[in-house]
Design an enzyme around this catalytic site. Structure first.
Site, PDB file in Angstrom:
ATOM      1  N   GLU A   1      32.797  -0.692 -41.933  1.00 32.42           N
ATOM      2  CA  GLU A   1      31.801   0.086 -42.541  1.00 32.42           C
ATOM      3  C   GLU A   1      31.101   0.653 -41.280  1.00 32.42           C
ATOM      4  OE1 GLU A   1      31.344   2.124 -44.769  1.00 32.42           O
ATOM      5  OE2 GLU A   1      32.268   0.523 -46.894  1.00 32.42           O
TER       6      GLU A   1
ATOM      7  N   ARG B   1      42.836  -5.794 -36.407  1.00 32.73           N
ATOM      8  CA  ARG B   1      42.163  -6.817 -34.036  1.00 32.73           C
ATOM      9  C   ARG B   1      41.971  -7.173 -35.074  1.00 32.73           C
ATOM     10  NH1 ARG B   1      39.972  -1.678 -30.340  1.00 32.73           N
ATOM     11  NH2 ARG B   1      40.061  -3.338 -29.220  1.00 32.73           N
TER      12      ARG B   1
ATOM     13  N   GLU C   1      38.062  -0.812 -43.672  1.00 34.46           N
ATOM     14  CA  GLU C   1      37.885  -0.204 -42.333  1.00 34.46           C
ATOM     15  C   GLU C   1      36.742  -0.710 -42.298  1.00 34.46           C
ATOM     16  OE1 GLU C   1      38.227  -1.039 -39.612  1.00 34.46           O
ATOM     17  OE2 GLU C   1      39.011   0.917 -37.921  1.00 34.46           O
TER      18      GLU C   1
ATOM     19  N   THR D   1      36.163   6.901 -38.272  1.00 31.76           N
ATOM     20  CA  THR D   1      36.286   6.678 -39.777  1.00 31.76           C
ATOM     21  C   THR D   1      36.683   5.423 -40.020  1.00 31.76           C
ATOM     22  OG1 THR D   1      38.289   8.140 -38.948  1.00 31.76           O
ATOM     23  CG2 THR D   1      38.009   8.298 -40.987  1.00 31.76           C
TER      24      THR D   1
ATOM     25  N   HIS E   1      47.525   3.170 -40.758  1.00 29.00           N
ATOM     26  CA  HIS E   1      47.352   3.553 -41.222  1.00 29.00           C
ATOM     27  C   HIS E   1      48.013   4.788 -39.984  1.00 29.00           C
ATOM     28  CE1 HIS E   1      44.214   6.416 -39.605  1.00 29.00           C
ATOM     29  NE2 HIS E   1      43.947   4.928 -39.614  1.00 29.00           N
TER      30      HIS E   1
END
Lengths: 291, 291
Positions: A99, A182, A97, A29, A17
């Site tokens: 946690e 990644r 993403e 984040t 993003h």
């Protein structure tokens, strides 16, 4: 060197993003549902124009996104209505993403200070140690994020295996996050030798480790991976022809134990594919940009 | 995820030469000095135009090429005269393709048949087994190509280390070949953990192996790596400020023992860089295309 394959091998594009206030400041984040900055909106729009000159959008069949708005908004700024006519768009929780739990919103130096205070040492390798510990029980371990990304990889490889058989377009685009993408890219190819050995009966999980990744055999808790029904799905759904297929279970999964030494900046784009047109040889395509 | 670094980290772009008759047919091509096909010329010209919209050519300080004309011609079709005003162009023998010896000009299936006839087995992993053996003594082993590519990496990392200190532009572009560039990219980041362990005195070569690469300690035959004087050099030479520095010797090198599972098509472009703006953390930049 080997020449160009006459068959077209499917591709998986990974897009991180665009910029948010926290990606700019370096704050971790995950679940916080931030919007893109005006700069992030402007720059991803320019990137979208460049992508239209490099990627063949007609070959794309599925677009997957993390449930977070920064990922979905990035997709909306790159794909126009015409691009989407022949695509299915799926929001998949497996692409959220890592946690971070109590590390959410913190800078790396703040996390390191917190861990030192908690007696967890002065250094921290997130790929090996993950975020979950006695002080941070709601965060994810590296095994947990590894498992859900492995499930996701098996889902899209099944889609592309079917596409190679029917010779239908089945390129895939994924909109997600820095750590998660990644991790996904590293699993895509670092696991190949481990899987080959397991499939040939040469090793059994979880004892074998190749220095980068660890394989875990699933016995009791093997998971159905092709049940999309409980997923939050937007716009279109997958093809009926795909949806009605039998459920498939995972015999094993692989998670990371080492830093993948990959970089993927906000708004960055890369590409995964398969060597020798073979679903059993997932590879990292070094060239996003090509002839 | 960590945010954007305020310092500019240097980049190394890898560009595989465009199409030749033998890259098209899949014949192994090392020392044979083929020219590009008309199609290869046309497509690399289009790629060059795209690259000018994606890469900041002003940041490039050095261009290195294999001595073969297919690599040098590819460079001439991408870089125009204005691009080259601030660049040094260096032809470096360390960037030549893997020496295949008697496999030169053959297809993979022909090499496999020859090896089978010679009693070398039915399968062949070039990354681990190389090309040199009793029947093919003039070819290169994986240790030999690994050593010269390691030397090359150390040369360009020294240039970029100096550039980071002086904050001068020091992006590098390399024009070379399929096997050699995949090997170089794998060494660039797969060796990081081995090197960190060696530098901290935790391991000694050559006994330690991490599943992808092997480290060899150099004692008697440590090599000067910064003596460019014997190299064939075209157009410009390196900066005086760089050339007069002391010679540096290699304490060790790393070579591959496993398939890097990377793809780099004819005319493909990728990018290497460093994590955390640190010369000690060479990384694979997944995003060539970025904001």
């Amino acid at each position: 060197m080997a020449g160009t394959d006459t068959k077209r091998t499917p591709k998986v594009y990974l897009i991180r993003h665009s910029e948010t206030e926290w990606s700019k400041s370096g704050q971790f984040t995950s679940s916080t549902d931030l919007e893109l900055t005006p700069n992030g909106v402007e720059r991803i729009t320019v990137l979208g124009e460049k992508l239209h000159t490099i990627i063949n959008f007609d070959k794309i069949k599925y677009i997957f996104s993390s449930p977070r708005r920064r990922a979905k908004d990035t997709k909306d700024l790159i794909f126009n209505k015409k691009d989407l006519e022949h695509c299915n768009f799926i929001v998949d929780d497996d692409l959220k993403e890592w946690e971070y739990g109590q590390y959410e919103g913190l800078l790396t130096k703040q996390i390191l200070a917190m861990r030192k205070e908690q007696g967890l040492g002065e250094s921290w390798n997130i790929w090996n140690e993950g975020c979950k510990n006695e002080f941070n029980p709601k965060a994810e371990s590296t095994e947990e994020i590894g498992f859900r990304l492995w499930k996701f990889i098996k889902k899209i490889q099944r889609i592309q295996e079917a596409g190679m058989q029917t010779k239908e377009n089945c390129d895939i685009v994924i909109f997600a996050h820095g750590h998660c993408l990644r991790y996904l890219a590293a699993l895509w190819f670092m696991s190949v030798n481990l899987c080959n050995k397991f499939d040939k009966g040469l090793i059994e999980g979880p004892s074998e480790v190749n220095g980068c990744a660890k394989l875990v055999k699933l016995v009791d808790n093997n998971m159905d991976i092709f049940d999309f029904k409980n997923k939050f799905v937007e716009e279109n759904y997958l093809d009926e022809s795909f949806r009605i297929k039998d459920q498939e279970k995972l015999p094993y999964y692989v998670h990371l134990i080492d830093n993948p030494w990959f970089m993927l900046d906000a708004g960055g784009v890369t590409c995964l594919s398969y060597s020798h047109h073979s679903i059993k040889e997932p590879s990292l395509k070094l060239n996003l940009l090509e002839l």
